[in-house]
Design a protein around this motif. Structure first.
Motif, short mmCIF file in Angstrom:
data_model
loop_
_atom_site.label_atom_id
_atom_site.label_comp_id
_atom_site.label_asym_id
_atom_site.label_seq_id
_atom_site.Cartn_x
_atom_site.Cartn_y
_atom_site.Cartn_z
N PRO A 25 0.84 -1.21 0.00
CA PRO A 25 0.00 0.00 0.00
C PRO A 25 0.87 1.25 0.00
O PRO A 25 2.09 1.18 0.11
CB PRO A 25 -0.76 -0.13 1.33
N ILE A 26 0.22 2.37 -0.11
CA ILE A 26 0.93 3.63 0.00
C ILE A 26 1.43 3.76 1.44
O ILE A 26 0.70 3.44 2.39
CB ILE A 26 0.02 4.81 -0.38
N ALA A 93 -6.33 -1.98 -2.57
CA ALA A 93 -6.51 -0.54 -2.41
C ALA A 93 -6.13 -0.14 -1.00
O ALA A 93 -6.22 -0.94 -0.07
CB ALA A 93 -7.96 -0.16 -2.69
N SER A 94 -5.70 1.09 -0.86
CA SER A 94 -5.34 1.56 0.48
C SER A 94 -5.85 2.97 0.70
O SER A 94 -6.07 3.73 -0.26
CB SER A 94 -3.83 1.49 0.71
N SER A 95 -6.07 3.29 1.96
CA SER A 95 -6.47 4.65 2.32
C SER A 95 -5.91 4.98 3.68
O SER A 95 -5.67 4.11 4.52
CB SER A 95 -8.00 4.78 2.32
N THR A 101 -14.29 10.06 2.28
CA THR A 101 -14.02 10.84 1.08
C THR A 101 -13.64 9.85 -0.01
O THR A 101 -13.75 8.66 0.15
CB THR A 101 -12.87 11.84 1.28
N GLY A 102 -13.18 10.34 -1.11
CA GLY A 102 -12.79 9.46 -2.21
C GLY A 102 -11.37 8.99 -2.13
O GLY A 102 -10.84 8.46 -3.08
N GLU A 103 -10.72 9.16 -1.00
CA GLU A 103 -9.29 8.90 -0.91
C GLU A 103 -8.99 7.41 -0.77
O GLU A 103 -8.41 6.97 0.21
CB GLU A 103 -8.67 9.67 0.26
N LEU A 104 -9.43 6.64 -1.71
CA LEU A 104 -9.12 5.21 -1.76
C LEU A 104 -8.32 4.99 -3.03
O LEU A 104 -8.82 5.23 -4.12
CB LEU A 104 -10.40 4.38 -1.76
N PHE A 105 -7.09 4.56 -2.87
CA PHE A 105 -6.18 4.42 -3.99
C PHE A 105 -6.03 2.95 -4.36
O PHE A 105 -5.71 2.13 -3.51
CB PHE A 105 -4.82 5.02 -3.64
N PHE A 106 -6.20 2.67 -5.63
CA PHE A 106 -6.13 1.29 -6.10
C PHE A 106 -4.80 1.01 -6.77
O PHE A 106 -4.20 1.90 -7.39
CB PHE A 106 -7.24 1.01 -7.11
N GLY A 107 -4.40 -0.25 -6.70
CA GLY A 107 -3.29 -0.72 -7.51
C GLY A 107 -3.79 -1.11 -8.90
O GLY A 107 -4.98 -1.00 -9.20
N GLU A 108 -2.87 -1.58 -9.73
CA GLU A 108 -3.23 -1.92 -11.09
C GLU A 108 -3.83 -3.32 -11.21
O GLU A 108 -4.26 -3.72 -12.28
CB GLU A 108 -2.02 -1.80 -12.01
N GLY A 109 -3.85 -4.03 -10.11
CA GLY A 109 -4.48 -5.34 -10.12
C GLY A 109 -3.51 -6.46 -10.47
O GLY A 109 -2.51 -6.26 -11.16
N SER A 110 -3.84 -7.64 -9.99
CA SER A 110 -3.11 -8.86 -10.36
C SER A 110 -4.10 -9.77 -11.07
O SER A 110 -5.12 -10.15 -10.48
CB SER A 110 -2.58 -9.58 -9.11
N MET B 45 -7.26 1.53 -11.35
CA MET B 45 -8.54 2.16 -11.01
C MET B 45 -8.25 3.59 -10.57
O MET B 45 -7.52 3.82 -9.61
CB MET B 45 -9.21 1.39 -9.86
N ILE B 46 -8.83 4.54 -11.27
CA ILE B 46 -8.56 5.95 -11.01
C ILE B 46 -9.79 6.60 -10.40
O ILE B 46 -10.87 6.59 -11.00
CB ILE B 46 -8.18 6.67 -12.32
N PHE B 47 -9.64 7.18 -9.23
CA PHE B 47 -10.74 7.87 -8.58
C PHE B 47 -11.09 9.13 -9.36
O PHE B 47 -10.20 9.90 -9.73
CB PHE B 47 -10.35 8.23 -7.15
N LEU B 48 -12.38 9.34 -9.60
CA LEU B 48 -12.83 10.51 -10.34
C LEU B 48 -13.55 11.52 -9.46
O LEU B 48 -13.22 12.71 -9.48
CB LEU B 48 -13.77 10.09 -11.47
N ILE B 49 -14.54 11.04 -8.71
CA ILE B 49 -15.40 12.00 -8.03
C ILE B 49 -16.15 11.31 -6.89
O ILE B 49 -16.39 10.10 -6.94
CB ILE B 49 -16.39 12.62 -9.05
N TYR B 50 -16.49 12.11 -5.88
CA TYR B 50 -17.18 11.58 -4.70
C TYR B 50 -18.35 12.50 -4.33
O TYR B 50 -18.25 13.72 -4.44
CB TYR B 50 -16.21 11.51 -3.52
N GLN B 51 -19.45 11.85 -3.89
CA GLN B 51 -20.62 12.60 -3.42
C GLN B 51 -21.08 12.01 -2.10
O GLN B 51 -21.36 10.82 -2.04
CB GLN B 51 -21.76 12.49 -4.45
N GLY B 52 -21.14 12.81 -1.08
CA GLY B 52 -21.67 12.37 0.20
C GLY B 52 -23.17 12.54 0.24
O GLY B 52 -23.72 13.46 -0.38
N SER B 53 -23.83 11.68 1.00
CA SER B 53 -25.30 11.71 1.01
C SER B 53 -25.86 13.00 1.60
O SER B 53 -27.00 13.37 1.31
CB SER B 53 -25.84 10.50 1.78
N TYR B 54 -25.09 13.67 2.42
CA TYR B 54 -25.57 14.91 3.02
C TYR B 54 -25.09 16.16 2.29
O TYR B 54 -25.42 17.28 2.69
CB TYR B 54 -25.11 14.98 4.49
N ASP B 55 -24.30 15.94 1.24
CA ASP B 55 -23.81 17.11 0.48
C ASP B 55 -24.99 17.79 -0.21
O ASP B 55 -25.80 17.14 -0.87
CB ASP B 55 -22.78 16.67 -0.57
#
Lengths: 115, 116
Positions: A25-26, A93-95, A101-110, B45-55
Motif C-alpha cells: 500500500p501507499i 486498495a489503500s487509504s 471521502t474518495g481517498e481510496l487508492f487502487f493498484g493496477e491489479g493482479s 482504477m482511477i478515482f474521479l469523483i465523490y458525493q456524500g449523502s448529506y452534500d
C-alpha cells in the motif's frame, strides 16, 4: 510518492496449484482492502485490514483464500488450492482515513488465470 | 439484491460531446457515499469523483460532475466535452457500512468508447 503496487501483474497457474499475490500500500496508509473482479461481473469486496488486523473479511469466498498483513505494511493473498472460478483480477486498495471521502487508492491489479 | 446498478454495459459517444453514465443505488443507511472510478485499458482504477449523502450540492471535478438525485437514488456521472482518452470502463460504487466496518460496493461497470 509511490502508489499502491501489486505483484505479480499476471499469473497463470493450473487448477490445484497455489498462488500468492502481494500488495504494497501507499506508505502510512493503515487501511488496506482486497477486491476481486471476475470476468464480466462487478468488483467484489474480499476483506479489509486496519494495520495488521482484519477489520472485515466477510467477502472472502472460502477457506482456500488466506490474507495476511504482518507488521501492518504489505499484504499477501494466498489461494490454495486454486480452482477455475478463482480466475479474475485481484485489486488492492489503500487509504489513510476511513471511507468518508474518495481517498481510496487502487493498484493496477493482479490478473489470475487458473487453467 | 443489487445495491449498485449500472444499466449501460457499453456506450459510444462522439468526441467533444457530453456523456452521462447512469448509476442507481439502494441503501437504507442515511449516511452513505457514492464514488466513480475510471479503469483504462492499463488496468489501474482511477478515482474521479465523490458525493456524500448529506452534500447539498452536486460534486464537480474538472470535466466530471455528478448528477445526484437523492429521492430517485441515482448518481449519474456527466463528462463534458469528451476526449479520446476518456475511453475506459467506468465503475460506480457506494460506501456501505455494516457493523462499523466500511467498504465499497461496485456496480458492473460501463464501457465508454469515444469515437473521433
Amino acid at each position: 510518492e509511490a502508489g499502491v503496487t501489486q505483484f505479480p501483474s499476471h499469473s497463470v497457474i493450473e487448477k490445484g496449484q497455489t498462488v500468492t499475490l502481494r500488495c504494497d500500500p501507499i506508505s502510512g496508509h493503515d487501511n488496506l482492502y482486497w477486491y476481486r473482479r471476475v470476468m464480466g461481473k462487478e468488483i467484489k469486496f474480499l476483506l479489509h485490514f486496519v494495520k495488521e488486523s482484519k477489520q472485515d473479511e466477510s467477502g472472502m469466498p472460502n477457506n482456500r483464500f488466506l490474507a495476511e498483513r504482518t507488521g501492518g505494511t504489505y499484504s499477501t493473498l494466498k489461494v490454495q488450492p486454486a480452482e477455475l472460478e478463482d480466475s479474475g483480477v485481484y485489486f488492492c486498495a489503500s487509504s489513510q482515513l476511513a471511507l468518508n471521502t474518495g481517498e481510496l487508492f487502487f493498484g493496477e491489479g493482479s490478473r489470475l488465470t487458473v487453467l | 439484491a443489487q445495491k449498485i446498478t449500472q444499466t449501460q454495459p457499453g456506450m459510444f459517444v462522439q468526441e467533444k460531446e457530453a456523456v452521462t453514465l447512469d448509476c442507481t443505488y439502494d441503501t437504507s443507511d442515511p449516511s452513505y457515499g457514492l464514488f466513480w472510478y475510471k479503469q483504462p485499458s492499463s488496468g489501474e482504477m482511477i478515482f474521479l469523483i465523490y458525493q456524500g449523502s448529506y452534500d447539498q450540492q452536486n460534486a464537480t471535478e474538472g470535466r466530471y460532475s455528478l448528477n445526484f438525485q437523492k429521492a430517485r437514488k441515482s448518481a449519474n456521472l456527466v463528462i463534458s466535452a469528451s476526449q479520446l482518452g476518456d475511453s475506459a470502463m467506468y465503475f460506480c460504487a457506494m460506501r456501505e457500512r455494516i457493523q462499523g466496518a466500511q467498504k465499497l460496493v461496485f456496480g458492473q461497470g460501463t464501457r465508454l468508447t469515444i469515437n473521433p
